[in-house]
Design a protein around this motif. Structure first.
Motif, PDB file in Angstrom:
ATOM      1  N   ALA A  86       0.813  -1.219   0.000  1.00 13.44           N
ATOM      2  CA  ALA A  86       0.000   0.000   0.000  1.00 13.44           C
ATOM      3  C   ALA A  86       0.845   1.267   0.000  1.00 13.44           C
ATOM      4  CB  ALA A  86      -0.940   0.002   1.206  1.00 13.44           C
ATOM      5  N   LEU A  87       2.173   1.137  -0.136  1.00 10.02           N
ATOM      6  CA  LEU A  87       3.121   2.253  -0.201  1.00 10.02           C
ATOM      7  C   LEU A  87       3.232   3.028   1.113  1.00 10.02           C
ATOM      8  CD1 LEU A  87       1.711   1.965  -3.228  1.00 10.02           C
ATOM      9  CD2 LEU A  87       3.074   3.992  -3.706  1.00 10.02           C
ATOM     10  N   THR A  88       2.817   2.436   2.218  1.00 16.19           N
ATOM     11  CA  THR A  88       2.760   3.172   3.482  1.00 16.19           C
ATOM     12  C   THR A  88       4.016   3.034   4.328  1.00 16.19           C
ATOM     13  OG1 THR A  88       1.529   1.288   4.386  1.00 16.19           O
ATOM     14  CG2 THR A  88       0.252   3.194   3.656  1.00 16.19           C
ATOM     15  N   GLY A  89       5.024   2.295   3.864  1.00 12.90           N
ATOM     16  CA  GLY A  89       6.307   2.251   4.549  1.00 12.90           C
ATOM     17  C   GLY A  89       6.291   1.474   5.851  1.00 12.90           C
TER      18      GLY A  89
ATOM     19  N   ASP B 269       6.657   6.503   4.263  1.00  7.63           N
ATOM     20  CA  ASP B 269       5.325   6.392   3.682  1.00  7.63           C
ATOM     21  C   ASP B 269       5.317   7.224   2.398  1.00  7.63           C
ATOM     22  OD1 ASP B 269       2.618   6.581   3.037  1.00  7.63           O
ATOM     23  OD2 ASP B 269       1.977   6.848   5.114  1.00  7.63           O
ATOM     24  N   LEU B 270       4.992   6.602   1.278  1.00  2.64           N
ATOM     25  CA  LEU B 270       4.994   7.305  -0.003  1.00  2.64           C
ATOM     26  C   LEU B 270       3.642   7.922  -0.337  1.00  2.64           C
ATOM     27  CD1 LEU B 270       7.036   4.708  -2.100  1.00  2.64           C
ATOM     28  CD2 LEU B 270       7.886   6.704  -0.853  1.00  2.64           C
ATOM     29  N   THR B 271       2.686   7.808   0.580  1.00  3.47           N
ATOM     30  CA  THR B 271       1.346   8.327   0.307  1.00  3.47           C
ATOM     31  C   THR B 271       1.006   9.561   1.129  1.00  3.47           C
ATOM     32  OG1 THR B 271       0.230   6.990   2.017  1.00  3.47           O
ATOM     33  CG2 THR B 271       0.575   5.960  -0.130  1.00  3.47           C
ATOM     34  N   ASP B 272       1.876   9.952   2.068  1.00  7.63           N
ATOM     35  CA  ASP B 272       1.531  11.086   2.923  1.00  7.63           C
ATOM     36  C   ASP B 272       1.944  12.402   2.272  1.00  7.63           C
ATOM     37  OD1 ASP B 272       4.259  11.391   3.341  1.00  7.63           O
ATOM     38  OD2 ASP B 272       4.242  10.421   5.304  1.00  7.63           O
ATOM     39  N   SER B 273       1.864  13.471   3.025  1.00  9.95           N
ATOM     40  CA  SER B 273       2.102  14.806   2.473  1.00  9.95           C
ATOM     41  C   SER B 273       3.544  15.266   2.618  1.00  9.95           C
ATOM     42  CB  SER B 273       1.186  15.821   3.172  1.00  9.95           C
ATOM     43  OG  SER B 273       1.471  15.866   4.558  1.00  9.95           O
TER      44      SER B 273
ATOM     45  N   LYS C  65       0.282   8.382  -6.267  1.00  8.91           N
ATOM     46  CA  LYS C  65      -0.258   7.965  -4.973  1.00  8.91           C
ATOM     47  C   LYS C  65      -0.045   8.998  -3.877  1.00  8.91           C
ATOM     48  CE  LYS C  65      -1.480   3.929  -6.555  1.00  8.91           C
ATOM     49  NZ  LYS C  65      -2.916   3.588  -6.714  1.00  8.91           N
ATOM     50  N   ARG C  66       0.729  10.050  -4.156  1.00 10.94           N
ATOM     51  CA  ARG C  66       1.024  11.014  -3.108  1.00 10.94           C
ATOM     52  C   ARG C  66      -0.223  11.824  -2.781  1.00 10.94           C
ATOM     53  NH1 ARG C  66       0.274  13.761  -7.157  1.00 10.94           N
ATOM     54  NH2 ARG C  66       1.029  15.812  -7.733  1.00 10.94           N
ATOM     55  N   SER C  67      -0.243  12.380  -1.570  1.00 11.72           N
ATOM     56  CA  SER C  67      -1.440  13.094  -1.133  1.00 11.72           C
ATOM     57  C   SER C  67      -1.303  14.602  -1.198  1.00 11.72           C
ATOM     58  CB  SER C  67      -1.796  12.691   0.305  1.00 11.72           C
ATOM     59  OG  SER C  67      -0.765  13.060   1.202  1.00 11.72           O
ATOM     60  N   GLY C  68      -0.137  15.121  -1.601  1.00 10.19           N
ATOM     61  CA  GLY C  68      -0.003  16.574  -1.717  1.00 10.19           C
ATOM     62  C   GLY C  68       1.104  17.104  -0.844  1.00 10.19           C
ATOM     63  N   GLY C  69       0.804  18.082  -0.014  1.00  3.98           N
ATOM     64  CA  GLY C  69       1.807  18.666   0.860  1.00  3.98           C
ATOM     65  C   GLY C  69       2.856  19.396   0.060  1.00  3.98           C
ATOM     66  N   ARG C  70       4.121  19.019   0.262  1.00  4.20           N
ATOM     67  CA  ARG C  70       5.206  19.678  -0.457  1.00  4.20           C
ATOM     68  C   ARG C  70       5.218  19.325  -1.934  1.00  4.20           C
ATOM     69  NH1 ARG C  70      10.456  18.820   3.492  1.00  4.20           N
ATOM     70  NH2 ARG C  70       9.977  20.448   4.988  1.00  4.20           N
ATOM     71  N   ALA C  71       4.550  18.238  -2.291  1.00  3.84           N
ATOM     72  CA  ALA C  71       4.562  17.817  -3.688  1.00  3.84           C
ATOM     73  C   ALA C  71       3.826  18.830  -4.548  1.00  3.84           C
ATOM     74  CB  ALA C  71       3.895  16.453  -3.822  1.00  3.84           C
ATOM     75  N   HIS C  72       4.284  18.995  -5.768  1.00  5.39           N
ATOM     76  CA  HIS C  72       3.590  19.903  -6.670  1.00  5.39           C
ATOM     77  C   HIS C  72       3.852  19.502  -8.106  1.00  5.39           C
ATOM     78  CE1 HIS C  72       7.503  21.862  -7.363  1.00  5.39           C
ATOM     79  NE2 HIS C  72       7.648  21.815  -6.065  1.00  5.39           N
ATOM     80  N   ASP C  73       2.912  19.847  -8.951  1.00  7.40           N
ATOM     81  CA  ASP C  73       3.036  19.611 -10.381  1.00  7.40           C
ATOM     82  C   ASP C  73       3.424  20.913 -11.050  1.00  7.40           C
ATOM     83  OD1 ASP C  73       2.191  16.875 -10.391  1.00  7.40           O
ATOM     84  OD2 ASP C  73       0.173  17.590  -9.952  1.00  7.40           O
ATOM     85  N   PRO C  74       3.949  20.825 -12.268  1.00 10.64           N
ATOM     86  CA  PRO C  74       4.304  22.060 -12.975  1.00 10.64           C
ATOM     87  C   PRO C  74       3.067  22.883 -13.297  1.00 10.64           C
ATOM     88  CG  PRO C  74       4.634  20.113 -14.379  1.00 10.64           C
ATOM     89  CD  PRO C  74       4.262  19.620 -13.032  1.00 10.64           C
TER      90      PRO C  74
END
Length: 248
Positions: free
Chosen positions: A68-71, A79-83, A239-248
């Protein structure tokens, strides 16, 4: 004359198979040529890559990160799904780099910069000189880090721990003076509620300071094709939930 119909059908199926193969080859070629940070915005590339990415993840990554990618916080597997993104900001290109070269994997292009010193040892850090901390100083830094979570803590111990954090402990050098970490080197934010090791208890924080932490992730440049690497990076990115992640 029925056999003529069968010949026509066979020819039609063969032509369709050839066309399908050419189409797949074309999409695969576009996937490999594309800017990795733009792949997620192309529905055709996403549709092509997701099944391959899921299959590649299952074979190459799930053994540590789980199906489930939760580490696993017991062994410091994120965890690869958190923020929260420990390395980078969650861009697909950054995830792809980790899949390619790993973390503390021995590859020169991998993330190999930051390891948590073991401050209770006589020689806390192998790469360069860092003074060890006294047992009371480890206790005080633990109390200071707990206070960043708004935990009720003795004010005198918090102040002593803050002094060690900002001065002789050199904690600020990686985690920053504000303790918010640095994703460029993989230093975690100590002010949020996301913990790579343990559950944020005094015991787990104390253990990290005293004994150090230096998890690793293998590089896959020699074991996976570039299409598989890009596909699994896209799968994780999805699968990421956001947070620091961003798309162009």
């Amino acid at each position: 004359m029925r056999w003529l119909g069968w010949i026509a059908l066979a020819a039609s199926l063969a032509a369709a198979a050839v066309a399908s193969g050419i189409h797949e080859q074309s999409v695969r070629s576009r996937l490999l040529r594309a800017d990795p940070d733009l792949v997620a915005s192309d529905p055709q590339l996403v549709a092509y890559a997701m099944d391959m990415g899921a299959l590649t993840y299952s074979g190459a990554c799930s053994g540590c990160h789980g199906p489930a990618l939760t580490g696993d916080r017991r062994s410091g597997v994120p965890d690869l799904t958190d923020s929260e993104w420990l390395y980078g900001t969650g861009r697909l290109s950054e995830i792809e780099r980790i899949v390619l070269y790993g973390i503390r994997s021995g590859y020169s292009k991998g993330w190999n910069l930051a390891s948590m010193p073991a401050f209770a040892r006589a020689k806390p850090y192998a790469s360069y000189h860092v003074d060890p901390l006294k047992p009371g100083e480890v206790d005080d830094v633990t109390t200071f880090v707990l206070s960043l979570q708004n935990a009720a803590s003795p004010s005198d111990a918090v102040e002593r721990g803050k002094t060690v954090f900002l001065k002789n402990g050199l904690c600020f050098d990686c985690h920053g003076a504000d303790a918010r970490g640095d994703p460029a080197i993989g230093a975690p934010d100590l002010t949020d509620a996301v913990w790579l090791y343990g559950n944020g208890s005094a015991e787990s924080i104390h253990a990290a300071i005293a004994h150090g932490m230096a998890g690793s992730c293998p590089g896959n440049i020699d074991s996976l094709s570039f299409a598989e690497i890009r596909a699994v990076a896209l799968y994780v990115h999805s699968k990421r939930s956001g947070g620091r992640a961003h798309d162009p």
